[in-house]
Design a protein around this motif. Structure first.
Motif, mmCIF file in Angstrom:
data_model
loop_
_atom_site.group_PDB
_atom_site.id
_atom_site.type_symbol
_atom_site.label_atom_id
_atom_site.label_comp_id
_atom_site.label_asym_id
_atom_site.label_seq_id
_atom_site.Cartn_x
_atom_site.Cartn_y
_atom_site.Cartn_z
ATOM 1 N N ALA A 1 0.806 -1.213 -0.181
ATOM 2 C CA ALA A 1 -0.163 -0.140 0.058
ATOM 3 C C ALA A 1 0.923 1.115 0.071
ATOM 4 N N SER A 2 2.036 1.259 0.954
ATOM 5 C CA SER A 2 2.898 2.458 0.759
ATOM 6 C C SER A 2 3.465 2.635 -0.508
ATOM 7 N N ARG A 3 3.524 1.638 -1.520
ATOM 8 C CA ARG A 3 4.064 2.202 -3.008
ATOM 9 C C ARG A 3 2.779 2.250 -3.808
ATOM 10 N N GLY A 4 1.547 2.556 -3.159
ATOM 11 C CA GLY A 4 0.625 2.974 -4.166
ATOM 12 C C GLY A 4 -0.328 1.834 -4.518
ATOM 13 N N PHE A 5 -0.245 0.557 -3.903
ATOM 14 C CA PHE A 5 -1.071 -0.833 -4.481
ATOM 15 C C PHE A 5 -2.479 -0.425 -3.919
ATOM 16 N N ARG A 6 -3.434 -0.475 -4.793
ATOM 17 C CA ARG A 6 -4.742 -0.322 -4.251
ATOM 18 C C ARG A 6 -5.695 -1.588 -4.889
ATOM 19 N N GLU B 1 -5.271 -3.654 -7.641
ATOM 20 C CA GLU B 1 -5.339 -3.938 -8.959
ATOM 21 C C GLU B 1 -3.832 -4.321 -9.476
ATOM 22 N N ARG C 1 -0.750 -4.572 -11.762
ATOM 23 C CA ARG C 1 -0.307 -3.830 -12.917
ATOM 24 C C ARG C 1 1.315 -4.501 -13.287
ATOM 25 N N MET D 1 4.590 -4.676 -16.317
ATOM 26 C CA MET D 1 5.097 -3.986 -17.449
ATOM 27 C C MET D 1 4.950 -4.619 -18.614
ATOM 28 N N GLU E 1 -9.544 8.798 -2.150
ATOM 29 C CA GLU E 1 -9.404 9.525 -3.540
ATOM 30 C C GLU E 1 -8.139 9.152 -4.171
ATOM 31 N N GLU E 2 -8.281 8.375 -5.376
ATOM 32 C CA GLU E 2 -6.835 7.913 -6.058
ATOM 33 C C GLU E 2 -5.894 9.061 -6.190
ATOM 34 N N ALA F 1 -4.260 9.947 -3.194
ATOM 35 C CA ALA F 1 -3.588 8.937 -2.551
ATOM 36 C C ALA F 1 -2.177 8.498 -3.372
ATOM 37 N N PHE F 2 -2.269 8.752 -4.685
ATOM 38 C CA PHE F 2 -1.206 8.489 -5.704
ATOM 39 C C PHE F 2 0.043 9.900 -5.240
ATOM 40 N N ARG G 1 1.716 9.119 -1.745
ATOM 41 C CA ARG G 1 2.414 7.869 -2.120
ATOM 42 C C ARG G 1 3.709 8.331 -2.716
ATOM 43 N N PHE H 1 7.507 -1.557 -9.611
ATOM 44 C CA PHE H 1 6.170 -1.776 -8.707
ATOM 45 C C PHE H 1 5.525 -0.577 -8.519
ATOM 46 N N GLY H 2 6.139 0.605 -7.716
ATOM 47 C CA GLY H 2 5.567 1.845 -7.495
ATOM 48 C C GLY H 2 5.127 2.643 -8.514
ATOM 49 N N LEU I 1 4.425 1.560 -11.631
ATOM 50 C CA LEU I 1 3.389 0.814 -12.210
ATOM 51 C C LEU I 1 2.095 1.124 -11.508
ATOM 52 N N GLN I 2 2.021 1.134 -10.175
ATOM 53 C CA GLN I 2 0.814 1.287 -9.385
ATOM 54 C C GLN I 2 0.134 2.545 -9.797
ATOM 55 N N MET I 3 1.054 3.480 -9.890
ATOM 56 C CA MET I 3 0.626 5.065 -10.078
ATOM 57 C C MET I 3 0.570 5.251 -11.706
ATOM 58 N N LYS I 4 0.466 4.293 -12.456
ATOM 59 C CA LYS I 4 0.138 4.331 -13.701
ATOM 60 C C LYS I 4 1.140 5.604 -14.654
ATOM 61 N N LYS J 1 4.791 3.235 -19.319
ATOM 62 C CA LYS J 1 5.887 2.325 -19.091
ATOM 63 C C LYS J 1 7.224 2.761 -19.641
ATOM 64 N N ILE K 1 8.862 4.663 -16.906
ATOM 65 C CA ILE K 1 9.493 3.642 -15.951
ATOM 66 C C ILE K 1 10.592 3.034 -16.441
ATOM 67 N N SER L 1 13.371 1.037 -4.563
ATOM 68 C CA SER L 1 12.095 0.614 -4.829
ATOM 69 C C SER L 1 11.382 1.892 -4.385
ATOM 70 N N LEU M 1 10.277 6.843 -7.149
ATOM 71 C CA LEU M 1 9.432 7.623 -7.065
ATOM 72 C C LEU M 1 9.771 8.918 -6.885
#
Lengths: 245, 261
Positions: free
Chosen positions: A206-211, A213, A215, A217, B77-78, B81-82, B85, B110-111, B113-116, B119, B122, B158, B162
């Motif tokens: 969660a700390s790195r944005g996992f919600r 879903e 994802r 590469m 709220e995404e 949160a993003f 984070r 990973f981080g 990617l979660q924050m869209k 690629k 990234i 990791s 960010l």
């Protein structure tokens, strides 16, 4: 061999298997096709009522597994695990309904198991999860699977460390009752620790944005090879389904 | 987000069931500050880090980030949160809980990617971050199979990918060999060119002056002292009281035994 030694040895083997499962064989291919294929073949396998068809399917899947680079040792290890659980149902069936039904039950479980081993051992787990997500499997289910996979490594490692530290403090021989008492108390402590650990793993994600879903590469794009594989697997499943009834 | 005060804790309470972990804490952390939380085990340092990373929320009192009160509802709220984070990152004490991907490359990716993130971006950022920490050769390795020092660097990578404004470190040098410790300390001392806020929870008094400009000493969920590292390190009564230092016996080369602190 006493109970705790058996448990230690099992945990050690499990650690090895889990470590190996992280380094999957790179066979390529769209993971969605692999997941759909595994599902189709499993459904076909469980519907078969002729053991000879199941045996042929098992041989075919084993051949594909070997061609994909999975070793016989690994296959046998998987089959042994499957056999243990299948035997729970199959052994009573030998006495109640005859050996043919028992054989059918064992072959069904082994063929299905081989199919899923083929998927898991040739596809990184995060891609399997992403494929499930693409196939509209609910996010909650995927998040739970994802957490379980990440967390099982730590849990096994912790259990191993606990048993080892216990053994280092034991002098003399323990009775069977002592071993059982020690194992039950270890299980209790492990449960408490595992709850803390699952919390930590979730927080780290969660700390790195996992919600919830997944994802990855890689982008999923169906190539000609994937369509061919999908059609072949669907044809195989249909053939097994029709001939096996 | 122009407030130079990054975090503001006002009468902060947090408890695990009936056990109070933080008990009426008041604390301000400014932008660019390098602050160390000192205290014995169970003094509330790690809990505070998790509150600052918005993994826990206060039982009562307020925690503000750049003037905004942090609440669970806000993190639903995404976009918020993003953004949060990305700006605030936590490196956990145990790298094993933080490393959960099949390869180091995917772990670092990973981080974003979660924050869209796109690629392509990234890929570039992963390569740069691995290079920054000199761990490019580990990219295809399985994180669980790395040494303690390597795991810590991957955990750091990791979150550094960010490019956070605030980095929270929970015992960054715990269980590391001296060389790995110094590599991490040297990196942190130089990272961000003093523009980043670095909050470190630690027991390690030896590295304090390298990683912090200010120390806050915790005891049973309360702040009992704060000041410059030099002042804190020379207050032996305070350090003994907070279980950070104790009298013990040393055996000298000649075989004599003497008391030391």
């Amino acid at each position: 061999m006493n109970v705790s030694r058996v448990l230690e040895s099992t945990l050690s083997q499990l650690t090895g298997t889990l470590a190996q499962s992280e380094t999957t064989l790179k066979t390529g291919g769209d993971p969605r096709v692999k997941v759909i294929g595994a599902l189709l073949v499993t459904v076909a396998a469980v519907s078969v009522r002729r053991w000879a068809i199941l045996a042929a399917l098992l041989v075919l899947l084993s051949g594909v597994a070997i061609l994909a680079g999975i070793t016989w040792k690994r296959l046998f290890a998987g089959w042994a695990g499957g056999l243990f659980f299948a035997a729970v149902v199959a052994v009573p069936a030998v006495f109640n309904s005859g050996w043919q039904l028992a054989l059918l039950l064992v072959l069904r479980s082994e063929a299905s198991l081989t199919c899923w081993m083929l998927l898991i051992l040739t596809t990184p787990f995060n891609l399997v999860l992403r494929a499930l997500q693409a196939l509209s499997v609910p996010t909650v289910f995927i998040a739970i699977l994802s957490m379980t996979f990440r967390y099982i490594f730590l849990l096994v490692q912790t259990a191993q460390d606990m048993l080892l530290s216990r053994r280092s403090r034991i002098v003399g021989r323990m009775t069977g009752a002592d071993h059982r008492r020690m194992l039950s108390s270890t299980a209790g402590v492990l449960l408490g620790k595992s709850m803390q650990m699952s919390d930590d793993v979730y927080h780290a994600m969660a700390s790195r944005g996992f919600r919830g879903e997944i994802r990855v590469m890689q982008n999923f794009e169906m190539a000609t090879r994937d369509w061919s594989l999908l059609v072949s697997v669907a044809a195989l499943a249909a053939a097994v389904f029709v001939t096996g009834r | 987000m122009t407030n130079s005060l990054v975090f503001e804790a006002i009468n902060l309470h947090y408890s695990y069931g009936k056990i109070a972990a933080l008990d009426g804490l008041n604390l301000n952390i400014s932008q660019g500050e390098r602050i160390a939380f000192l205290g014995a085990n169970g003094s509330g340092k790690s809990t505070l880090l998790r509150l600052l990373d918005a993994l826990y929320f206060p039982s009562s009192g307020e925690l503000r980030y750049q003037g905004t009160k942090l609440t669970e509802e806000l993190f639903e709220e995404e976009s918020f949160a993003f953004a949060y984070r990305r700006e605030v990152a936590l490196v956990f004490q145990n790298p094993d809980v933080q490393l959960f991907c099949p390869t180091v490359y995917e772990e670092v990716a990973f981080g974003p990617l979660q924050m869209k993130w796109p690629k392509e971006v990234i890929r570039v950022r992963v390569a740069e971050t691995l290079e920054l920490l000199k761990i490019s050769h580990l990219a295809e390795r399985v994180p669980h199979q790395l040494s303690g020092g390597e795991k810590k660097k991957v955990a750091l990578a990791s979150v550094l990918i960010l490019d956070p404004k605030v980095i929270l470190l929970d015992e960054p040098c715990a269980a590391l060999d001296p060389r790995s410790q110094m590599q991490i300390i040297d990196f942190l001392a130089e990272w961000g060119n003093k523009s980043k806020t670095v909050v470190t929870a630690t027991h390690d008094l030896h590295t304090l002056e390298d990683i912090a400009d200010k120390c806050v000493v915790f005891e049973q969920g309360k702040i009992i002292a704060s000041g410059a590292p030099h002042d804190i390190l020379h207050d032996h009564d305070l350090l003994k009281r907070s279980n950070l230092m104790h009298s013990h016996r040393h055996r000298s080369v000649a075989g004599h035994v003497h008391q030391a602190e």
